[in-house]
Enzyme design. Structure first.
Site, PDB file in Angstrom:
ATOM      1  N   ASP A  74     -23.852   7.828 -17.676  1.00 15.95           N
ATOM      2  CA  ASP A  74     -24.461   8.925 -18.449  1.00 15.95           C
ATOM      3  C   ASP A  74     -25.060   8.432 -19.762  1.00 15.95           C
ATOM      4  OD1 ASP A  74     -21.797   8.410 -19.446  1.00 15.95           O
ATOM      5  OD2 ASP A  74     -21.916  10.292 -20.571  1.00 15.95           O
ATOM      6  N   GLU A 104     -18.924   9.291 -19.955  1.00 15.74           N
ATOM      7  CA  GLU A 104     -18.256   8.551 -21.031  1.00 15.74           C
ATOM      8  C   GLU A 104     -18.626   9.130 -22.388  1.00 15.74           C
ATOM      9  OE1 GLU A 104     -17.845   5.251 -24.091  1.00 15.74           O
ATOM     10  OE2 GLU A 104     -19.583   6.429 -23.539  1.00 15.74           O
TER      11      GLU A 104
HETATM   12 ZN   LIG Z   1     -21.740   3.576 -24.260  1.00 18.02          ZN
END
Ligand SMILES: [Zn+2]
Length: 417
Positions: free
Chosen positions: A86, A181
């Site tokens: 992401d 993340e």
């Molecule tokens: Zn990163």
């Protein structure tokens, strides 16, 4: 090991991955938080399978797992390389158009689609060592997503190198690509049993040569203050105002323990939200310190401030709740010094001076380290991330590929026959 005649694939891969929108969304309750992250996951699977890594798979949550099989008779611990799919919700990731500025000459880089977006040499000290290198940026309308697609591309190219150079010996290598993340959920649904690796490395650091073996230890604190309300016309000596009590608590946070006044290894108490009214207020905080006893001491300090302020308000009460967020990975890594030492040696073998540093934040690795996968962070070359001025250099990405290849071989060298 010789990379002189190797045609690196890392830049082509990076450009391909950067164009796919994988922005995560903190307001979404699902995993992955945005379904579009799987588009890149599926492309990675396809490329892994084309390389000959046939067990590559993506699960329902958008996690990609794959294995490059051992090519040695030695018993080598299984190591894992990890990057996240992401990109940050802080800056648009739609229609990313990577631009390669070849042979950087030290002049400010004007981004072509929005000429007010200028990567100024004077404001980006890391550019000083990039003269002559090729710099990749976005076109000025989006982030670039080198955080962390540089890491994805580097791991992929390193696997490509190893497959094409069977003379480089290595044990089983597990690949893990995670969603979400950037919204703090990257490690939430990792199937650590299925991953079945003993040690890991995230490829998600900033500067060439840097290895990070320390992160913050982090908790969240919620303080709920229950006030005492009356009609304001008849409040004298009766009303006890939750908002005003909250303001006193905030004002008593020591000035030298805030994000605005600290750096390096200094800890802080940081209010992140205040919600409520006269009758009830909730204050939210994050607490950060490099060692967990200091973290607990700061929490206790905040609790004592709360008690002291509330002691002046007999009709009021408070609730004080601490939620664990993550812990300094060093608490785990210190038990396995070779994990970091091999990474240092790998960086050295690429001709780069290794630098051991700490992160004033967390990584997927700080969570993974505490669920059974000791996992320091290695540079991926990403700079000015989460912004339209994000950049990465082709040469740094290539060095990161070399680092991964050397690292796999160092684990093999150091293993028993
Ligand atoms: Zn990163």
């Amino acid at each position: 090991m010789n990379f002189l005649n190797y045609n690196f694939t890392v830049t082509d891969r990076f450009v391909r991955y950067a164009k796919i929108d994988t922005q995560s969304d903190p307001t979404s309750p699902t995993c992955p938080s945005t379904e579009k992250q799987k588009n890149l996951g599926r492309l990675l699977i396809q490329e892994l399978i084309e390389m000959g890594i046939n067990d590559a798979e993506i699960d329902e949550h958008g996690y990609v797992y794959a294995t490059l099989k051992s090519n040695t008779t030695k018993q080598v611990p299984t190591i894992c390389f990890c990057s996240h799919i992401d990109t940050s919700p802080d800056c648009s990731g739609t229609n990313v158009n990577p631009v390669i500025h070849t042979k950087f000459d030290g002049k400010d880089i004007v981004l072509p689609k929005d000429r007010t977006q200028i990567i100024k040499f004077a404001e980006h000290p890391a550019l000083a060592v990039q003269i002559g290198n090729d710099i990749v940026t976005a076109d000025g309308t989006t982030l670039l997503g080198a955080d962390n697609k540089a890491g994805l591309a580097e791991i992929m190219d390193a696997m490509h190198y190893l497959i094409n150079h069977p003379e480089v010996k290595h044990g089983d290598i597990r690949i893990l690509f995670t969603p979400d993340e950037e919204i703090g959920r990257g490690a939430d649904k990792v199937d650590i049993k299925k991953l079945n690796a003993q040690f890991g490395y995230t490829m998600d650091g900033e500067t060439l040569g840097h290895i990070e073996n320390e992160t913050f230890s982090a908790d969240a604190v919620s303080i709920v203050i229950n006030g005492f309300s009356t009609h304001p016309g008849f409040a004298k000596n009766k009303m006890q105002h939750a908002i005003k009590i909250a303001a006193q608590i905030i004002n008593k946070i020591p000035i030298d323990k805030t994000p605005e006044t600290t750096e390096k290894k200094q800890p802080f108490i940081h209010p992140t939200a205040i919600n409520g009214g006269l009758e009830q207020v909730e204050l939210k905080f994050i607490i950060r310190a490099f060692d967990t006893p200091t973290l607990f001491a700061l929490e206790e300090e905040l609790r004592q401030i709360t008690i002291a302020v509330l002691s002046g308000y007999q009709k009021c009460s408070y609730e004080f709740n601490v939620t664990e967020q993550y812990r300094n990975m060093r608490e785990v890594l210190d038990s396995y010094p070779h994990v970091v030492n091999y990474a240092i040696e790998a960086v050295k073998r690429t001709g780069v001076t290794p630098v051991l540093s700490s992160i004033r934040g967390g990584t997927d690795g700080s969570r993974l380290s505490f669920i059974g996968l000791p996992c320091p962070n290695i540079y991926a070359g990403e700079h000015a991330f989460h912004s339209k001025q994000e950049w990465v250099s082709v040469q740094d990405m290539q060095k990161a590929v070399e680092t991964i290849v050397h690292l796999t071989n160092i684990w093999e060298e150091n293993s028993e026959i």
